[in-house]
Design a protein around this motif. Structure first.
Motif, PDB file in Angstrom:
ATOM      1  N   THR A  51       0.833  -1.203   0.000  1.00 56.45           N
ATOM      2  CA  THR A  51       0.000   0.000   0.000  1.00 56.45           C
ATOM      3  C   THR A  51       0.868   1.253   0.000  1.00 56.45           C
ATOM      4  O   THR A  51       0.612   2.202  -0.722  1.00 56.45           O
ATOM      5  CB  THR A  51      -0.899   0.006   1.251  1.00 56.45           C
ATOM      6  N   THR A  52       1.909   1.214   0.804  1.00 56.69           N
ATOM      7  CA  THR A  52       2.780   2.387   0.881  1.00 56.69           C
ATOM      8  C   THR A  52       3.475   2.627  -0.452  1.00 56.69           C
ATOM      9  O   THR A  52       3.535   3.754  -0.940  1.00 56.69           O
ATOM     10  CB  THR A  52       3.825   2.194   1.992  1.00 56.69           C
ATOM     11  N   ARG A  68      -7.953  23.310  -6.976  1.00 59.64           N
ATOM     12  CA  ARG A  68      -8.765  22.386  -6.201  1.00 59.64           C
ATOM     13  C   ARG A  68      -8.553  20.936  -6.631  1.00 59.64           C
ATOM     14  O   ARG A  68      -8.687  20.019  -5.830  1.00 59.64           O
ATOM     15  CB  ARG A  68     -10.233  22.785  -6.333  1.00 59.64           C
ATOM     16  N   ILE A 122      -0.134  16.113  -3.676  1.00 55.58           N
ATOM     17  CA  ILE A 122      -1.477  16.695  -3.601  1.00 55.58           C
ATOM     18  C   ILE A 122      -1.560  17.890  -2.656  1.00 55.58           C
ATOM     19  O   ILE A 122      -2.619  18.471  -2.485  1.00 55.58           O
ATOM     20  CB  ILE A 122      -2.532  15.648  -3.184  1.00 55.58           C
ATOM     21  N   LYS A 124       2.552   1.761  -3.362  1.00 57.79           N
ATOM     22  CA  LYS A 124       1.579   2.250  -4.347  1.00 57.79           C
ATOM     23  C   LYS A 124       1.508   3.788  -4.306  1.00 57.79           C
ATOM     24  O   LYS A 124       1.395   4.453  -5.320  1.00 57.79           O
ATOM     25  CB  LYS A 124       0.207   1.663  -4.017  1.00 57.79           C
ATOM     26  N   HIS A 125       1.568   4.315  -3.101  1.00 60.51           N
ATOM     27  CA  HIS A 125       1.452   5.753  -2.943  1.00 60.51           C
ATOM     28  C   HIS A 125       2.698   6.507  -3.350  1.00 60.51           C
ATOM     29  O   HIS A 125       2.668   7.706  -3.562  1.00 60.51           O
ATOM     30  CB  HIS A 125       1.098   6.104  -1.498  1.00 60.51           C
ATOM     31  N   LYS A 143       2.444   8.395  -6.670  1.00 62.55           N
ATOM     32  CA  LYS A 143       1.367   9.354  -6.920  1.00 62.55           C
ATOM     33  C   LYS A 143       1.889  10.776  -6.951  1.00 62.55           C
ATOM     34  O   LYS A 143       2.927  11.094  -6.380  1.00 62.55           O
ATOM     35  CB  LYS A 143       0.311   9.199  -5.825  1.00 62.55           C
ATOM     36  N   ASN A 175      -8.768  13.845  -9.275  1.00 62.82           N
ATOM     37  CA  ASN A 175      -9.925  13.051  -9.679  1.00 62.82           C
ATOM     38  C   ASN A 175     -11.168  13.807  -9.220  1.00 62.82           C
ATOM     39  O   ASN A 175     -11.829  13.441  -8.264  1.00 62.82           O
ATOM     40  CB  ASN A 175      -9.817  11.664  -9.026  1.00 62.82           C
ATOM     41  N   MET A 176     -11.442  14.927  -9.920  1.00 66.85           N
ATOM     42  CA  MET A 176     -12.538  15.803  -9.495  1.00 66.85           C
ATOM     43  C   MET A 176     -13.888  15.260  -9.944  1.00 66.85           C
ATOM     44  O   MET A 176     -14.008  14.766 -11.061  1.00 66.85           O
ATOM     45  CB  MET A 176     -12.374  17.174 -10.149  1.00 66.85           C
ATOM     46  N   LEU A 190      -6.318  18.852  -4.293  1.00 68.17           N
ATOM     47  CA  LEU A 190      -6.804  18.247  -3.061  1.00 68.17           C
ATOM     48  C   LEU A 190      -7.825  17.163  -3.313  1.00 68.17           C
ATOM     49  O   LEU A 190      -8.186  16.415  -2.412  1.00 68.17           O
ATOM     50  CB  LEU A 190      -7.302  19.312  -2.074  1.00 68.17           C
ATOM     51  N   TRP A 191      -8.270  17.063  -4.557  1.00 64.69           N
ATOM     52  CA  TRP A 191      -9.139  15.941  -4.911  1.00 64.69           C
ATOM     53  C   TRP A 191      -8.364  14.845  -5.606  1.00 64.69           C
ATOM     54  O   TRP A 191      -8.940  14.055  -6.359  1.00 64.69           O
ATOM     55  CB  TRP A 191     -10.288  16.417  -5.788  1.00 64.69           C
ATOM     56  N   ASP A 192      -7.044  14.808  -5.400  1.00 58.24           N
ATOM     57  CA  ASP A 192      -6.287  13.681  -5.951  1.00 58.24           C
ATOM     58  C   ASP A 192      -6.310  13.634  -7.475  1.00 58.24           C
ATOM     59  O   ASP A 192      -6.238  12.568  -8.054  1.00 58.24           O
ATOM     60  CB  ASP A 192      -6.921  12.370  -5.451  1.00 58.24           C
TER      61      ASP A 192
END
Ligand code: SF4
Ligand code: SF4
Lengths: 230, 576
Positions: free
Chosen positions: A28-29, A210, A38, A31-32, A35, A217-218, A213-215
């Motif tokens: 999991t870590t 914005r 953000i 994977k991040h 990214k 993926n708005m 902060l929505w990754d």
């Protein structure tokens, strides 16, 4: 009544020996790790507050978009009819009456000093309007109480100052803040009679910060109710 | 609905002769004489038919200086088997009452608070010291003769003046005199009185300004090596007199103050208050408002649980968790900000509905979020649930039993983790909760691990509720009202800004299931009024925190962090 028991099975021997729990966690870590960042890099980057944002107050001026009852309120309180560009405040103190911290307001009106035959004889104008925002809870009740839609809340949130004095805003400052806000975003918030527009958006879609902060993926904003149109 | 029926209460009247039953808005209260008080409560607790085993709240009403008798004790109880509540009242003659701690241990703090705020002595209480204020404080502030603004007897000029040399003289709203604040000596005396006998050499102080205490809580641990022998908690550093304020501001004006109690779940605080006020008013809010409120309350619950999870894991050494949960939290806050205009102190609900309809696109954003969240929660669980460090720090740590739940009046996730399916959303079915489907997660052993699992499952259930709310709202019309419309302005006035709004005489108790337990508002109104006569706030966090002093006994000091995190109190609410 739906009751759900929670208790996962204990760790198995295989899990224990091969450290499967740690491996899964690490996955999991990792994977991040790939990214995009953000965090918004304030103050070099700012998110535009939504239009309903309850920031510092302002006092609106007369600009032809008053509500239908504006004139009757002016008459009722014996206020000198304001010209375009003058404040809408009629010193009714409704805002103060609705406020949970009424002592933060200092509102005064004075009779005009004009001779008896002047058309404005006996009428008043608002002369003092101080707000001590260090005591404000930013609840917005004052804006909901104002009969002339004079007091509004803007999208300004930066109230930091070195002294308490700077938290007390007077009527000129408040007017200036409102004028600036209405010029910038008035159309987004108010309709032609200074009420909240029905189609206010959840947030301004032109603001690209914005997305962070929505990754990245708005959600796309659409109508809420079945009979609402865009 | 969740109250004992008048007929059943009347049977008590027949049986004992002395109780007097009264009813107001469905809330049933029984008045008994002071000398029969304990006997009567004991019967209620132990009788199989009535079975009022669970302690909910104890408070005092001050009827005013001129009244004689002046003070009245109020006890609220709950019966888990019948799912109903009852209020028992008695007059505190000579400003004393018998202690309830012999029946419910949880009354200990409530009695200390009553002494602190009203100066009522409880005979037989083991250590009746103040609860929120410091020991040398001379007044009892919730008495009606104590002024709202306090007694300004301390000279305390602003640092602007003393350090910066600003001229503040004559500035409106500025006064150099201040209400009393405790000195170091006062605090020392307080600390000694809270733990009069210590068994060991060392009393460890933890807090009040320690990041692990999640706010300003001050713990005293009497240690034997690493093991805790005795514990007491000093709270009140954040006490702002919210109850007093509630008795001095208008009905709608009080909502922003409730925001500032449990600031992490402000919406849920607003919710409990508006429910109580609506019950007193006797109004039904419009359908749309109900569903919006339910949806927002659940969003807020997830928001709060995410903060809990992040800080809890952070305290136990899993730093990354904090970053992940705050990422999701940001999205929820962004939605709430767009809807209400504020991120934290939200003040969106009103007595009678909500103050504005949802803005364009709100449901889409919420739907988007609910699709994304389950995956994220799975991620959190892979990191924690079966991790061996997590297991060894949580499993069988600080067990809270079912008995404790009833004894201490524990509610929320803490009660549910101990196997008690106590959930106001199911009991009272307020707003739209009667119409949505969801399960109550319950634990088995009541250890920290169960409390963790229960909250994780609660988040999933909240998502379920939100999805149902969104689906329902989609079917509504944009013209449906979101605020109560009164048929006759003259008889009943309900305004969004709260001016001129009067609530009728009566007494109600209503509560909501807050992320931190049952938050109840007990409103007592002598006559129709712009303000409440008595506004009692039953704080779930306050009672839940109380069990800390028991559950930590015999555990190593390191477990204090785990226990505190899994009880999850918020100081704004414990201190009020
Ligand atoms: S926002 Fe609230 S606290 Fe601030 S001035 Fe307006 S009514 Fe008063
Ligand atoms: S309510 Fe509006 S018009 Fe009345 S005093 Fe306040 S700002 Fe002025």
């Amino acid at each position: 009544m739906g009751i759900k028991k929670v208790r996962p099975k204990p760790q198995t021997l295989v899990e224990k020996i091969f450290f499967l729990d740690f491996i899964k966690g690490l996955k999991t870590t990792i994977k991040h790790l790939w990214k995009k960042v953000i965090t918004v890099d304030f103050p070099y980057e700012v998110v535009t507050p939504p239009i309903r944002f309850r920031g510092i107050h302002g006092l609106r001026t007369v600009d032809g978009t008053e509500g239908p009852e504006f004139e009757s309120w002016v008459k009722r309180l014996k206020i000198k009819p304001p010209e375009i560009g003058e404040t809408r405040c009629i010193a009714c103190k409704f805002c103060q009456a609705a406020c949970p911290v009424p002592e933060l307001f200092d509102i005064q009106a004075e009779k005009l000093d004009v001779p008896e035959d002047h058309p404005h004889y006996g009428l008043k104008v608002m002369t003092v309007f101080n707000m001590d925002l260090s005591k404000c809870t930013f609840c917005g009740l004052c804006t909901q109480a104002c009969p002339t839609d004079c007091i509004i809340m803007t999208d300004i949130y930066d109230l930091s100052a070195y002294t308490r004095r700077n938290w007390v805003l007077d009527k000129d400052m408040l007017t200036q803040i409102a004028n600036d806000f209405v010029a910038r975003r008035g159309k987004e918030k108010f309709n032609e009679i200074s009420q909240w527009r029905e189609d206010q958006k959840l947030w301004p879609e032109y603001d690209k910060t914005r997305e962070k902060l929505w990754d990245f993926n708005m959600p796309k904003l659409g109508p809420n109710y079945q009979d609402q149109t865009a | 609905m969740s109250w004992i029926s008048v007929e059943k209460a009347k049977k008590l009247e027949e049986r004992f002769g002395y109780p007097k039953v009264s009813e107001s808005k469905g809330v049933v209260s029984v008045e008994v004489p002071k000398d029969k008080f304990i006997e009567f409560l004991k019967f209620l607790k132990e009788d199989k038919e009535y079975d009022f085993r669970m302690f909910i709240d104890l408070t005092i009403i001050d009827h005013g200086e001129k009244e004689d008798p002046r003070f009245q004790g109020v006890v609220i109880l709950f019966s888990p088997s019948n799912q109903e509540r009852i209020i028992v009242k008695t007059w505190a003659l000579d400003e004393t009452l018998p202690t309830l701690t012999t029946l419910w241990k949880g009354a200990k703090w409530a009695e200390r608070e009553a002494w602190d705020m009203f100066g009522i002595k409880f005979e037989g209480h083991e250590n009746l010291v103040r609860m929120l204020l410091w020991e040398t404080y001379p007044y009892h502030p919730l008495r009606k003769d104590f002024p709202l603004e306090g007694i300004k007897d301390t000279y305390l000029p602003s640092l602007n003046e003393t350090l910066r040399g600003d001229v503040l003289e004559g500035m409106f709203n500025y006064d150099r005199m201040h209400t009393a604040i405790p000195t170091m000596e006062d605090l020392e005396i307080t600390q000694k009185k809270r733990m009069p006998v210590k068994t060991s050499q060392i009393v460890l102080n933890w807090g009040p300004l320690h990041p692990g205490t999640h706010g300003t809580i001050w713990f005293l641990f009497d240690l034997d090596g690493e093991y805790v022998r005795q514990c007491d908690i000093i709270i009140g550093q954040l006490h702002r007199g919210v109850e007093k304020l509630g008795e001095n501001v208008n009905w709608q004006q009080f909502i922003p103050y409730t925001d500032r109690m449990d600031y992490i779940a402000a919406i849920n605080e607003n919710h409990a208050y508006v429910l109580a006020a609506e019950k007193l008013l006797g109004i039904e809010v419009p359908e749309k408002a109900k569903w919006i409120r339910t949806m927002m309350a659940e969003l807020s619950r997830i928001n709060s649980h995410l903060l809990w999870l992040g800080t809890y894991a952070l305290d136990l050494g899993a730093l990354t968790m904090f970053l992940y949960t705050f990422r999701e939290r940001e999205k929820i806050m962004d939605i709430i900000e767009g809807i209400s205009g504020a991120r934290f102190t939200i003040n969106y609900f009103r007595i009678g509905g909500v103050f504005a309809d949802l803005p364009y696109g709100a449901l889409d954003a919420i739907e988007h979020l609910t699709k994304d969240l389950p995956k994220r929660i799975d991620d959190y669980e892979t990191l924690l649930t079966r991790n061996r460090i997590w297991l060894s720090r949580n499993k069988d740590v600080c067990i809270i039993t079912e008995e404790d739940v009833y004894d201490f009046g524990l509610t929320g996730a803490v009660a549910r983790a101990s196997g008690v399916p106590y959930d106001i959303r199911k009991i009272d079915k307020y707003d739209a909760y009667g119409e949505v489907e969801f399960d109550i997660p319950v634990g088995e052993t009541g250890d920290s691990y169960d409390r963790y699992l229960v909250r994780m499952e609660e988040m999933r259930q909240s998502i379920r509720i939100i999805q149902q709310c969104v689906a329902k709202l989609r079917k509504m019309s944009k013209n449906d009202p979101y605020f109560f419309q009164t048929p006759d302005e003259k008889k009943l006035k309900v305004t969004i800004d709260g001016r001129g709004m009067k609530l009728p005489a009566g007494e109600v108790y209503a509560s909501s299931d807050n992320p931190r337990g049952e938050l109840g508002f007990y409103i007592y109104n002598k006559k129709d009024g712009l303000k409440a006569h008595r506004m009692r706030i039953r704080s779930g966090a306050f009672y839940n925190l109380q069990v800390f002093t028991k559950a930590i006994i015999g555990r190593p000091i390191a477990d204090a962090i785990t226990l505190l995190s899994t009880i999850d109190p918020v100081v704004g609410e414990t201190d009020r």
